[in-house]
Structures are given as C-alpha cells and as structure tokens.
Design an enzyme around this catalytic site. Structure first.
Site, mmCIF file in Angstrom:
data_model
loop_
_atom_site.group_PDB
_atom_site.id
_atom_site.type_symbol
_atom_site.label_atom_id
_atom_site.label_comp_id
_atom_site.label_asym_id
_atom_site.label_seq_id
_atom_site.Cartn_x
_atom_site.Cartn_y
_atom_site.Cartn_z
ATOM 1 N N SER A 1 -9.549 2.162 3.635
ATOM 2 C CA SER A 1 -8.437 2.762 2.007
ATOM 3 C C SER A 1 -7.855 1.659 1.020
ATOM 4 O O SER A 1 -6.948 2.569 0.408
ATOM 5 C CB SER A 1 -8.511 4.555 3.185
ATOM 6 N N LYS B 1 0.958 -1.267 -0.015
ATOM 7 C CA LYS B 1 0.146 -0.247 -0.313
ATOM 8 C C LYS B 1 0.566 1.485 -0.031
ATOM 9 O O LYS B 1 1.854 1.030 0.465
ATOM 10 C CB LYS B 1 -0.747 0.004 1.403
ATOM 11 N N SER C 1 -9.536 -0.611 7.256
ATOM 12 C CA SER C 1 -9.546 -0.722 6.005
ATOM 13 C C SER C 1 -8.478 -1.897 5.411
ATOM 14 O O SER C 1 -8.200 -1.785 4.585
ATOM 15 C CB SER C 1 -8.632 0.784 5.676
#
Lengths: 96, 454
Positions: B137, B62, B161
């Site tokens: 997210s 990420k 997330s």
C-alpha cells in the site's frame, strides 16, 4: 453459502455500514470466508493463540495526568461543536 | 544521487540543501501529474533545516503517518480535510535529524491494498513504466523515490506494504522488527502487525534512515528496547524454503533467486534447504487477523470528533451514513470480514484459529532460525503488473504471499533489487532474520547490491 442475509444485517449493524456498496455481498463474503477456512483443516487444539510478537509486552505508563493536545487545538477539527462541547444527534430515544 | 552521496556533497559544500530540494521539486513538477505519488506536496515549505545526520535531505512520508499541522487523509474520503494535531514520533525524529519533509504520499486506503489502485485520490503509477502499478500500500512512498521526488520515504508495512512496492519500483525497503520503530502517530490498520519502515535507493541509505527512526518510545505501548544481534560474517548460512517450488511464482523470478544464490555463494555464504510448511496458510491467517483488528481500529472514524460527517437522523444513522459514504469498497469489505470473524459464534472458528495458526507460522520460522542465520526468498511472486489487470481481491491478496509470514511473526525483512525480468521490470530479493537482526540483513543486502554491480 457460509454467510446468510441475517449475518449481513447483523454485521452491518455492528460495523455501522450500509451493505449496498456491493450487490453480491453475500456471495463475496461467503467466497472469502470459504477460501480462508483452509486453516480450519489443521488441528491446532494444542497450540496457544499468538496475539503479539513475543519481544513485546504491553508497557503501561503510570496512572498520572500528562499534558496532551490543547483543548482548543483538538476542538479545531471537530465537525460540529458549541463552545467546548461536541454536538451529536439524539442518543436517548433514538432508534437502535 | 543517494543520501550518502548527497551528505558528502553537502559537507564539501559542492551542493546546498536548497539545490537538493529544488531538484526533487523539479521532478515532482514534471512527473507527478501523471504518477500521482503525492496527496499533499510540501516542496514550497522549505525552512532552514536543523543540523543532524539527515540535514538537508528531502524525505517523504506516507499519508497514514501524522505530521503536525499537515493534512492527513489515509488515502480516504472519511477524514475530509483533517489536519494532524501532532507529529508522529518518526516524523519528530526525522525533523530533529534535519530532514526536509517534502510531502505526504499516496497510499491504498488505510494501508489496505497491494497495488496503489485503492486510493480515494486516484491510483499511483510506477515511474519506471507508467502502465504498471508501483505496488502498495505504500505506493506513493515508493513511486516518489523512484521518480527522484525524494531521496527516501517512510511507508508502513503490515503484510508487505513497504517491501512489495520497493521491489516493484527497484528500491530497497525494510520491514523492521516489530516494536523497534514507534507506531505513535501511525494510523492503525492492524496494531499487532503494523510497522513503519524506510524505502530508499540503496541499502546504506535505508540503514541510515532506519537508525534515525528506530528506538524505544514510551508513547507506544508495544515499543521495545533495542537489542544487539551478533552474527559471524564469515559463517552465514541462508535458508531457502523448499515449499517455494509449490507456490505460483513466475519462472524468471525463481531463476533470479538461483542467480542471487550463486552470487552470494561466491562471497562465502552457505545455503541450506529448509521447510516452512505453514507458508501456504499465511494469506488465510493474515486475512482473518488483520481485518479483525482493522474492524476495531477503524471504528473511531464515526464523523463525531474529526473528518467527514454525514448528518442524518439519530446518532446510529449518522455513524452509518458517514462511514458508508467515507470508506472505499475494499476497506468496507475488510471491516465486514473482520466484524464477522470476531462476532459471537464465529470468534473461535475464525479469529482464534487464525491466531493459533499465527503461532504455528511463528514457531516454524523460529525453528528455521535454529538451523540457518537468515532466510532468502523472492519478495513477490510476480513483477509489477499492469494497472487494472487484477480485479479479484483474492488474486490481489496473493501478491503478499511471500511477505506476510514475517509480518505475522514480528521479525524483520529487507527487500533488495536483484535484477530485472525480460520486460525490464525490477525483481526484488527478500532476506529475513530473527528479531533485532537488521544489521545482518543490511550486511547481506549490501552483498546482493554489490554482486549486481559487478
């Protein structure tokens, strides 16, 4: 409204943000804060605040110098510099 | 192919690591123009990978986790073309284990979002149905694994997330016990809640990656020494909160919970009704604490030492111009909420009260674990929703209703696929346990997986 124009001016100055991104910032923030205020209904006067999960304690290292990132590498990402110095606009004598 | 299967094929020389990477790269080339899972793809940067437990396995990271020499954006304009100056501890551990890092994935800006639509680099789409969100997210991290562009990925989980996008994309996602995975090199959103966690196709794969990335790190002042968690596989009692009936959860998801319960009962798991009466306050608690922490954490983005700089007037004006131009609307909204909640005159009523409620939620969860071994709920109140369909931020925050409590309490939780709704959208079940109980969560998670295969 929970939030006033004076509040917005103050928090924008603290956060160094311009509120113009949202024309309805006063209504929106008020709506959020009213929505979140449900927790104020609960009597928690005898409850200790929790800031970190209990399995943690802040582990501090010894106060001895250690190798970090090389200065040249660090400076390579600085937007405005002169030699080893980072350039910033005027601080003393500037507006608040 | 799973990681476990790939490792077997690599060991038997049925496949090479270059072939594994080539397959992921092919999927990226064919699909990512539409899906938009990657901000910085690195498929062409293959070097001979080290020997290790993940040797040759393509894994994505990420883009709020630092990888030395690689662009770091946090899904925002404010970092400009900044390149990380060091590896996060988790990245170093993956490299040392021989993983092939295939790129930095898209995310809601600074990890603030639940759909994958709040990135400055455009929305990510769900590979299973590109009219739907992948969740957030860690949107790109979930999407790239679901689309076969990587075998696993790392995301970060504050209010859900990792778990929520895993559920939306039919994958397994773990939120580890707070402190068991180093946050050194993770760009902080809410430091007392953030944890890095793996997203993978199976529970076994997820466990493999977790075992590599976890461990005490002296560079993270909140890192903890691992502790053994003992449980009796023959005597597991799982609690289901009775308050689920009062929450707005899709009927098909509740039905799936019942089916999952029945399957687990056939495997000898006992169930008990428990009460978590504070669950209804968890969103409000989270949405006061995390913006407060982020208003402090994001103060470092000021255009002086790195990233975007909008040079205007004096220093204060430069700060304002840079931050106003660089942050997206949701990030600004949360910074302003947090600044207000921490400001003089409001600190006690908002931030401190939220910290007290956090203690109450934590105490209730701990009390539940004195009655049951684990807690089972759905991961999300709905399945993946259509892109653009949720415009009201308050409605978006409600996506995290079932995943926030574990974040606040610092306990681990695992989302495991448990079926699909009538529109073929994945449903995830959410198992949580006391601190350090990841081994038990994996055990129960495997039972859910195997029950689905039967």
């Amino acid at each position: 409204m929970v939030v006033t124009e004076k509040d917005i001016a103050k928090i924008c100055e603290l956060a160094k943000l311009d509120a113009s991104f949202n024309k309805n910032i006063i209504e929106d923030l008020s709506r959020f804060l009213e929505h979140f205020a449900s927790i104020s209904e609960v009597d928690l006067s005898n409850t200790e605040p929790m800031v970190l999960p209990p399995q943690c304690s802040l582990n501090l290292r010894d106060d001895t110098p250690e190798k970090a990132i090389e200065r040249e590498k660090f400076l390579s990402e600085v937007p405005k510099k002169e030699g080893e110095f980072i350039i910033v606009p005027k601080i003393i004598g500037g507006s608040k | 192919m799973t990681i476990v299967e790939a490792l077997g094929k690599l060991r038997n020389k049925d496949i090479s690591s270059q072939e594994l990477l080539a397959e992921c790269r092919k999927n990226w080339l064919e699909k990512d123009k539409e899906i938009n899972a990657f901000i910085t793809p690195l498929f062409d940067n293959f070097n001979e990978s080290k020997a290790g437990v993940l040797s040759g396995i393509p894994i994505a990271i990420k883009d709020n986790i630092c990888q030395d020499g690689v662009r770091l954006t946090c899904g925002s304009k404010i970092l400009g073309n900044y390149n990380s100056l060091f590896d996060a501890t988790v990245v170093k551990k993956l490299k040392d284990a021989g993983a092939v890092l295939v790129g930095k994935t898209n995310l809601d800006e600074f990890a603030m979002g639940s759909s994958g639509e709040y990135s400055a680099f455009g929305a990510t789409k769900n590979p299973l149905n590109t009219s739907l969100v992948p969740g957030g997210s860690s949107s790109g991290s979930a999407a790239c694994v679901a689309a076969g562009m990587a075998f696993a990925s790392l995301g970060s989980d504050t209010g859900g997330s990792v778990r929520q996008p895993a559920a939306f994309c039919g994958l397994v996602g773990l939120r580890p016990t707070y402190g068991t995975v180093s946050r050194f090199g993770l760009v902080a959103f809410a430091s007392s809640v953030d944890q890095i966690g793996p997203i993978a196709k199976t529970v076994d794969d997820c466990e493999l990656v977790y075992n590599v990335i976890s461990g005490y790190d002296p560079k993270d002042s909140t890192s903890v020494q691992p502790q053994e968690f003992k449980f009796n596989k023959e005597q597991i009692t799982v609690g289901i909160p009775k308050e689920l009936g009062e929450l707005d959860i899709a009927p098909e998801i509740i039905a799936n919970l019942e089916e999952t319960k029945k399957r687990l009962e056939l495997e000898g798991i006992k169930f008990k009704e428990i009460s978590l009466s504070s669950i209804k306050y968890s969103i409000a608690t989270y949405q006061l604490i995390t913006p407060s922490e982020c208003s402090s954490n994001l103060s470092r983005f000021d255009g002086v030492r790195y990233g975007l700089q909008k040079a205007e007037g004096d220093l204060s004006s430069q700060y304002k111009s840079t931050r106003s131009a660089g942050f997206g609307d949701e990030v600004k909204r949360r910074i302003l909420i947090g600044t207000y909640a921490l400001s003089e005159g409001y600190f006690d009523a908002y931030y401190l009260q939220a910290c007290r409620m956090r203690r109450k939620i934590f105490d209730e969860i701990m009390a539940a674990y004195s009655e049951v071994t684990a807690i089972l709920t759905p991961t999300t109140p709905t399945t993946a929703f259509s892109l653009g369909s949720v415009q009201d931020p308050l409605k978006m925050y409600a996506c995290d209703l079932l995943t926030i409590p574990q974040g606040l309490a610092g306990v681990p939780a695992l989302s495991v696929p448990s079926g699909k709704d009538k529109n073929n959208r994945p449903i995830g079940m959410h198992i949580s346990g006391p601190a350090f109980s990841e081994n038990m969560l994996f055990h129960i998670g495997r039972m859910i997986e195997q029950g689905l295969d039967d």
